[in-house]
Design a protein around this motif. Structure first.
Motif, PDB file in Angstrom:
ATOM      1  N   ILE A   1       0.889  -1.162   0.000  1.00 23.39           N
ATOM      2  CA  ILE A   1       0.000   0.000   0.000  1.00 23.39           C
ATOM      3  C   ILE A   1       0.929   1.214   0.000  1.00 23.39           C
ATOM      4  O   ILE A   1       1.638   1.463   0.969  1.00 23.39           O
ATOM      5  CB  ILE A   1      -0.902   0.046   1.254  1.00 23.39           C
ATOM      6  N   ILE A   2       0.937   1.945  -1.084  1.00 22.79           N
ATOM      7  CA  ILE A   2       1.852   3.081  -1.219  1.00 22.79           C
ATOM      8  C   ILE A   2       1.266   4.320  -0.544  1.00 22.79           C
ATOM      9  O   ILE A   2       1.950   5.006   0.197  1.00 22.79           O
ATOM     10  CB  ILE A   2       2.169   3.350  -2.698  1.00 22.79           C
ATOM     11  N   ARG A   3      -0.011   4.580  -0.806  1.00 25.94           N
ATOM     12  CA  ARG A   3      -0.626   5.797  -0.274  1.00 25.94           C
ATOM     13  C   ARG A   3      -2.115   5.597  -0.073  1.00 25.94           C
ATOM     14  O   ARG A   3      -2.781   4.984  -0.906  1.00 25.94           O
ATOM     15  CB  ARG A   3      -0.384   6.944  -1.250  1.00 25.94           C
ATOM     16  N   VAL A   4      -2.629   6.121   1.040  1.00 26.01           N
ATOM     17  CA  VAL A   4      -4.063   6.148   1.330  1.00 26.01           C
ATOM     18  C   VAL A   4      -4.441   7.607   1.532  1.00 26.01           C
ATOM     19  O   VAL A   4      -3.976   8.244   2.474  1.00 26.01           O
ATOM     20  CB  VAL A   4      -4.418   5.336   2.594  1.00 26.01           C
ATOM     21  N   LEU A   5      -5.248   8.136   0.629  1.00 29.65           N
ATOM     22  CA  LEU A   5      -5.708   9.516   0.736  1.00 29.65           C
ATOM     23  C   LEU A   5      -7.223   9.515   0.895  1.00 29.65           C
ATOM     24  O   LEU A   5      -7.929   8.820   0.154  1.00 29.65           O
ATOM     25  CB  LEU A   5      -5.341  10.312  -0.517  1.00 29.65           C
ATOM     26  N   THR A   6      -7.714  10.284   1.863  1.00 31.89           N
ATOM     27  CA  THR A   6      -9.154  10.392   2.070  1.00 31.89           C
ATOM     28  C   THR A   6      -9.539  11.858   2.174  1.00 31.89           C
ATOM     29  O   THR A   6      -8.714  12.702   2.555  1.00 31.89           O
ATOM     30  CB  THR A   6      -9.595   9.678   3.366  1.00 31.89           C
ATOM     31  N   MET A   7     -10.799  12.135   1.838  1.00 32.00           N
ATOM     32  CA  MET A   7     -11.308  13.493   1.970  1.00 32.00           C
ATOM     33  C   MET A   7     -12.817  13.437   2.184  1.00 32.00           C
ATOM     34  O   MET A   7     -13.532  12.755   1.438  1.00 32.00           O
ATOM     35  CB  MET A   7     -11.006  14.300   0.708  1.00 32.00           C
ATOM     36  N   HIS A   8     -13.284  14.147   3.204  1.00 32.81           N
ATOM     37  CA  HIS A   8     -14.722  14.263   3.437  1.00 32.81           C
ATOM     38  C   HIS A   8     -15.314  15.183   2.377  1.00 32.81           C
ATOM     39  O   HIS A   8     -14.831  16.287   2.158  1.00 32.81           O
ATOM     40  CB  HIS A   8     -15.000  14.863   4.818  1.00 32.81           C
ATOM     41  N   LEU A   9     -16.354  14.708   1.716  1.00 28.19           N
ATOM     42  CA  LEU A   9     -17.088  15.534   0.765  1.00 28.19           C
ATOM     43  C   LEU A   9     -18.355  16.078   1.413  1.00 28.19           C
ATOM     44  O   LEU A   9     -18.911  17.074   0.973  1.00 28.19           O
ATOM     45  CB  LEU A   9     -17.445  14.724  -0.478  1.00 28.19           C
ATOM     46  N   ALA A  10     -18.812  15.399   2.444  1.00 29.55           N
ATOM     47  CA  ALA A  10     -19.982  15.768   3.242  1.00 29.55           C
ATOM     48  C   ALA A  10     -19.818  15.043   4.580  1.00 29.55           C
ATOM     49  O   ALA A  10     -18.933  14.195   4.716  1.00 29.55           O
ATOM     50  CB  ALA A  10     -21.269  15.337   2.532  1.00 29.55           C
ATOM     51  N   PRO A  11     -20.668  15.344   5.567  1.00 28.63           N
ATOM     52  CA  PRO A  11     -20.494  14.697   6.873  1.00 28.63           C
ATOM     53  C   PRO A  11     -20.456  13.171   6.820  1.00 28.63           C
ATOM     54  O   PRO A  11     -19.694  12.551   7.546  1.00 28.63           O
ATOM     55  CB  PRO A  11     -21.688  15.195   7.675  1.00 28.63           C
ATOM     56  N   GLN A  12     -21.235  12.557   5.968  1.00 26.66           N
ATOM     57  CA  GLN A  12     -21.261  11.097   5.863  1.00 26.66           C
ATOM     58  C   GLN A  12     -20.868  10.609   4.475  1.00 26.66           C
ATOM     59  O   GLN A  12     -21.353   9.579   4.002  1.00 26.66           O
ATOM     60  CB  GLN A  12     -22.649  10.554   6.241  1.00 26.66           C
ATOM     61  N   GLU A  13     -19.980  11.349   3.820  1.00 24.05           N
ATOM     62  CA  GLU A  13     -19.517  10.967   2.483  1.00 24.05           C
ATOM     63  C   GLU A  13     -18.016  11.213   2.380  1.00 24.05           C
ATOM     64  O   GLU A  13     -17.552  12.342   2.492  1.00 24.05           O
ATOM     65  CB  GLU A  13     -20.245  11.762   1.401  1.00 24.05           C
ATOM     66  N   VAL A  14     -17.274  10.118   2.179  1.00 27.07           N
ATOM     67  CA  VAL A  14     -15.815  10.196   2.114  1.00 27.07           C
ATOM     68  C   VAL A  14     -15.351   9.671   0.766  1.00 27.07           C
ATOM     69  O   VAL A  14     -15.856   8.672   0.262  1.00 27.07           O
ATOM     70  CB  VAL A  14     -15.168   9.364   3.258  1.00 27.07           C
ATOM     71  N   LEU A  15     -14.367  10.354   0.198  1.00 26.43           N
ATOM     72  CA  LEU A  15     -13.709   9.923  -1.028  1.00 26.43           C
ATOM     73  C   LEU A  15     -12.404   9.248  -0.621  1.00 26.43           C
ATOM     74  O   LEU A  15     -11.698   9.739   0.258  1.00 26.43           O
ATOM     75  CB  LEU A  15     -13.424  11.149  -1.898  1.00 26.43           C
ATOM     76  N   LEU A  16     -12.096   8.117  -1.251  1.00 27.08           N
ATOM     77  CA  LEU A  16     -10.881   7.365  -0.954  1.00 27.08           C
ATOM     78  C   LEU A  16     -10.076   7.182  -2.232  1.00 27.08           C
ATOM     79  O   LEU A  16     -10.615   6.792  -3.270  1.00 27.08           O
ATOM     80  CB  LEU A  16     -11.234   5.994  -0.375  1.00 27.08           C
ATOM     81  N   ASN A  17      -8.778   7.455  -2.147  1.00 29.02           N
ATOM     82  CA  ASN A  17      -7.856   7.204  -3.239  1.00 29.02           C
ATOM     83  C   ASN A  17      -6.739   6.322  -2.697  1.00 29.02           C
ATOM     84  O   ASN A  17      -6.032   6.717  -1.777  1.00 29.02           O
ATOM     85  CB  ASN A  17      -7.304   8.527  -3.777  1.00 29.02           C
ATOM     86  N   LEU A  18      -6.615   5.134  -3.251  1.00 27.94           N
ATOM     87  CA  LEU A  18      -5.581   4.177  -2.830  1.00 27.94           C
ATOM     88  C   LEU A  18      -4.565   4.011  -3.940  1.00 27.94           C
ATOM     89  O   LEU A  18      -4.931   3.795  -5.095  1.00 27.94           O
ATOM     90  CB  LEU A  18      -6.203   2.798  -2.592  1.00 27.94           C
ATOM     91  N   GLU A  19      -3.304   4.103  -3.590  1.00 31.33           N
ATOM     92  CA  GLU A  19      -2.241   3.802  -4.540  1.00 31.33           C
ATOM     93  C   GLU A  19      -1.623   2.484  -4.090  1.00 31.33           C
ATOM     94  O   GLU A  19      -1.114   2.378  -2.975  1.00 31.33           O
ATOM     95  CB  GLU A  19      -1.192   4.911  -4.556  1.00 31.33           C
ATOM     96  N   ILE A  20      -1.717   1.472  -4.960  1.00 27.47           N
ATOM     97  CA  ILE A  20      -1.341   0.109  -4.595  1.00 27.47           C
ATOM     98  C   ILE A  20      -0.327  -0.456  -5.572  1.00 27.47           C
ATOM     99  O   ILE A  20      -0.444  -0.270  -6.780  1.00 27.47           O
ATOM    100  CB  ILE A  20      -2.592  -0.809  -4.574  1.00 27.47           C
ATOM    101  N   GLN A  21       0.622  -1.191  -5.022  1.00 23.06           N
ATOM    102  CA  GLN A  21       1.552  -1.996  -5.822  1.00 23.06           C
ATOM    103  C   GLN A  21       1.008  -3.424  -5.787  1.00 23.06           C
ATOM    104  O   GLN A  21       0.915  -4.027  -4.717  1.00 23.06           O
ATOM    105  CB  GLN A  21       2.944  -1.954  -5.197  1.00 23.06           C
ATOM    106  N   PHE A  22       0.608  -3.951  -6.918  1.00 19.57           N
ATOM    107  CA  PHE A  22       0.099  -5.319  -6.994  1.00 19.57           C
ATOM    108  C   PHE A  22       1.245  -6.297  -7.217  1.00 19.57           C
ATOM    109  O   PHE A  22       2.307  -5.920  -7.718  1.00 19.57           O
ATOM    110  CB  PHE A  22      -0.930  -5.452  -8.123  1.00 19.57           C
ATOM    111  N   SER A  23       1.022  -7.541  -6.869  1.00 20.97           N
ATOM    112  CA  SER A  23       2.018  -8.585  -7.098  1.00 20.97           C
ATOM    113  C   SER A  23       2.333  -8.672  -8.581  1.00 20.97           C
ATOM    114  O   SER A  23       1.450  -8.535  -9.430  1.00 20.97           O
ATOM    115  CB  SER A  23       1.505  -9.937  -6.607  1.00 20.97           C
ATOM    116  N   GLN A  24       3.569  -8.940  -8.883  1.00 23.86           N
ATOM    117  CA  GLN A  24       4.038  -8.925 -10.268  1.00 23.86           C
ATOM    118  C   GLN A  24       3.402 -10.039 -11.113  1.00 23.86           C
ATOM    119  O   GLN A  24       3.234  -9.881 -12.306  1.00 23.86           O
ATOM    120  CB  GLN A  24       5.555  -9.060 -10.289  1.00 23.86           C
TER     121      GLN A  24
END
Length: 106
Positions: free
Chosen positions: A37-60
């Motif tokens: 897991i390279i990076r986990v970024l989150t941001m609230h768009l509303a009180p009960q709404e979250v945006l998630l961006n995951l940067e992942i290295q998968f197995s080769q």
């Protein structure tokens, strides 16, 4: 004061709480095919709404079909544990670019 502080946090894109981010990281690591897991970024768009961006290295050794299945499974797992996460973006880090320095084309 509390209302003003909460409103300001939502206006400037407050992150999800650290416990949620840590849980997302843990859930991601348990998925077969996820190497790092390279990076986990989150941001609230509303009180009960979250945006998630995951940067992942998968197995080769994964095929594109297996990566797609892994992404689907991971999204379902995250949504089950965190229903407030409404939008999930998963970025697959290129295996060929890891560890290579950028060299100009000739």
């Amino acid at each position: 004061m509390v209302l003003a502080r909460e409103s300001k946090g939502l206006l400037v894109g407050e992150s999800a709480d650290p416990q949620t981010v840590a849980n997302i990281r843990s859930l991601s690591k348990t998925e077969p095919g996820v190497q790092t897991i390279i990076r986990v970024l989150t941001m609230h768009l509303a009180p009960q709404e979250v945006l998630l961006n995951l940067e992942i290295q998968f197995s080769q050794n994964l095929t594109s079909e297996k990566i797609a299945l892994t992404v689907d499974n991971l999204e379902a797992k995250i949504r089950q544990h965190h229903p407030e996460i409404k939008q999930i973006f998963i970025e697959a880090k290129s295996l060929s670019s890891v560890g290579k320095s950028s060299q100009p084309s000739q």
